[in-house]
Design an enzyme around this catalytic site. Structure first.
Site, PDB file in Angstrom:
ATOM      1  N   ASP A 104       0.820  -1.201   0.000  1.00  0.00           N
ATOM      2  CA  ASP A 104       0.000   0.000   0.000  1.00  0.00           C
ATOM      3  C   ASP A 104       0.866   1.268   0.000  1.00  0.00           C
ATOM      4  OD1 ASP A 104      -2.901   0.966   0.305  1.00  0.00           O
ATOM      5  OD2 ASP A 104      -2.007   1.849   2.094  1.00  0.00           O
ATOM      6  N   ARG A 105       0.692   2.172   0.982  1.00  0.00           N
ATOM      7  CA  ARG A 105       1.482   3.412   0.992  1.00  0.00           C
ATOM      8  C   ARG A 105       2.978   3.107   1.033  1.00  0.00           C
ATOM      9  NH1 ARG A 105      -1.845   6.503  -1.091  1.00  0.00           N
ATOM     10  NH2 ARG A 105      -0.566   8.300  -0.517  1.00  0.00           N
ATOM     11  N   ARG A 108       4.335   2.516  -2.307  1.00  0.00           N
ATOM     12  CA  ARG A 108       4.564   3.750  -3.075  1.00  0.00           C
ATOM     13  C   ARG A 108       5.897   4.387  -2.667  1.00  0.00           C
ATOM     14  NH1 ARG A 108       0.066   3.713  -5.740  1.00  0.00           N
ATOM     15  NH2 ARG A 108      -1.767   2.824  -4.703  1.00  0.00           N
ATOM     16  N   HIS A 149     -11.363   7.466   0.517  1.00  0.00           N
ATOM     17  CA  HIS A 149     -10.427   8.185   1.385  1.00  0.00           C
ATOM     18  C   HIS A 149      -9.326   8.873   0.592  1.00  0.00           C
ATOM     19  CE1 HIS A 149      -8.841   4.118   0.864  1.00  0.00           C
ATOM     20  NE2 HIS A 149      -7.647   4.592   1.135  1.00  0.00           N
ATOM     21  N   TRP A 150      -9.000   8.387  -0.606  1.00  0.00           N
ATOM     22  CA  TRP A 150      -8.009   9.055  -1.446  1.00  0.00           C
ATOM     23  C   TRP A 150      -8.421  10.498  -1.729  1.00  0.00           C
ATOM     24  CZ3 TRP A 150      -4.687   6.921  -5.855  1.00  0.00           C
ATOM     25  CH2 TRP A 150      -3.963   5.798  -5.441  1.00  0.00           C
ATOM     26  N   TYR A 211      -1.302  11.662   1.743  1.00  0.00           N
ATOM     27  CA  TYR A 211      -2.174  11.574   0.573  1.00  0.00           C
ATOM     28  C   TYR A 211      -2.132  12.850  -0.261  1.00  0.00           C
ATOM     29  CZ  TYR A 211      -4.083   7.054   1.791  1.00  0.00           C
ATOM     30  OH  TYR A 211      -4.223   5.707   2.038  1.00  0.00           O
ATOM     31  N   HIS A 272      -7.384  -6.634   0.071  1.00  0.00           N
ATOM     32  CA  HIS A 272      -6.308  -5.647   0.100  1.00  0.00           C
ATOM     33  C   HIS A 272      -5.200  -5.987   1.094  1.00  0.00           C
ATOM     34  CE1 HIS A 272      -4.354  -1.782  -0.229  1.00  0.00           C
ATOM     35  NE2 HIS A 272      -4.608  -1.472   1.036  1.00  0.00           N
TER      36      HIS A 272
END
Length: 291
Positions: A104-105, A108, A149-150, A211, A272
């Protein structure tokens, strides 16, 4: 959880990064996603430590790591700065080269880390993401509804922070529990840890800034790499949940092939939160690829 690991903190890149360290052998950096902490790895960390020196870190803004102030361009929470945190952390622990397993984050951050610090990363496995730029560029109604939420978290301060701080437990249960597996994959101990960290002052700011950075400065960095022909050229393995939004709204392997020269991947029977939903299949994949 994390038997045989020690919990510590290092001051790197101007912030304090919390982490757990265990095992011996080649370095393996584990990076978590939102709205969680390094604890997402608790079901596989001990087994990984039989083969690697495992460093499970909290990203800045999350867990017990620092929560820097916000800035107008969101530089403090850019994936470039988060990547630098973790390169310096691994270097401070004696690893000039290491592999990465990230979700996930954190995935990235790992993507940016492997672009900006090419010599540092040997192999990399990323869980349940497509490249940030491709996900924003291809946003459709199904994705926007599932990943609401993005778009909520990038609204200007202080609205998202105020609402998140008002009831962090409801936010946590909504974001994590609304996925395909509900809250079942999360142990009471892990959920309590996620909640404890989310309740800390500055956590809402850190999450929102993470974000906001992804929707602005991170996209600028990604576009610059594509324009310059800078692609990932290390062995890359991408896995996604067959029951998740990323796999249903995008073609993850195809998207990664646009930005990487040596990539393989497949869907796994999960949603997820792969590390907590199906730890044993993930462990098998990780050991087969990273060793």
């Amino acid at each position: 959880m994390f038997a045989g690991f020690r919990k510590d903190q290092r001051h790197v890149n101007g912030v304090d990064i919390a982490y757990r360290l265990g095992g011996s052998g080649p370095g393996l950096l584990l990076l978590h996603g939102h709205p969680q902490t390094h604890v997402i790895w608790h079901k596989i960390a001990e087994q990984l430590a039989e083969h690697f020196t495992v460093v499970a870190a909290d990203l800045r803004g999350y867990g017990d790591s620092s929560r820097p102030a916000a800035d107008e361009l969101h530089i403090n929470y850019s994936k470039r700065e988060m990547a630098r945190d973790n390169v310096e952390l691994m270097q401070s622990l004696g690893f000039e080269e290491f592999s990465i397993l990230a979700h996930d984050r954190g995935a990235r951050v790992a993507h940016r880390l492997a672009l900006d610090h090419r010599a540092a990363v040997q192999r990399m496995m990323l869980l349940d993401i497509a490249p940030t730029l491709s996900m924003y560029a291809q946003t459709n109604e199904a994705f926007a509804r599932a990943y609401w939420h993005w778009f909520f978290l990038i609204r200007p301060a202080p609205l998202p922070e105020t609402l998140l701080e008002a009831d962090p437990e409801s936010y946590l249960r909504s974001v994590m529990g609304s996925r395909s597996a509900g809250l079942k994959p999360f142990t009471d101990a892990a959920f309590s840890e996620y909640l404890r960290c989310l309740q800390q002052p500055g956590s809402a700011r850190g999450i929102c800034e993470d974000y906001r950075a992804s929707a602005r400065i991170d996209l600028e960095h990604d576009r610059a790499d594509i324009a310059a022909g800078n692609y990932l050229n290390l062995p890359l393995r991408v896995l996604w949940g067959a029951e998740g939004t990323v796999g249903s709204c995008f073609e993850p392997l195809k998207e990664w092939q646009q930005v990487a020269t040596n990539v393989s991947g497949q869907a796994l029977p999960a949603g997820h939160y792969i590390a907590e939903e199906i730890p044993e299949p993930l462990l098998a994949e990780a050991l087969a690829f990273l060793r």
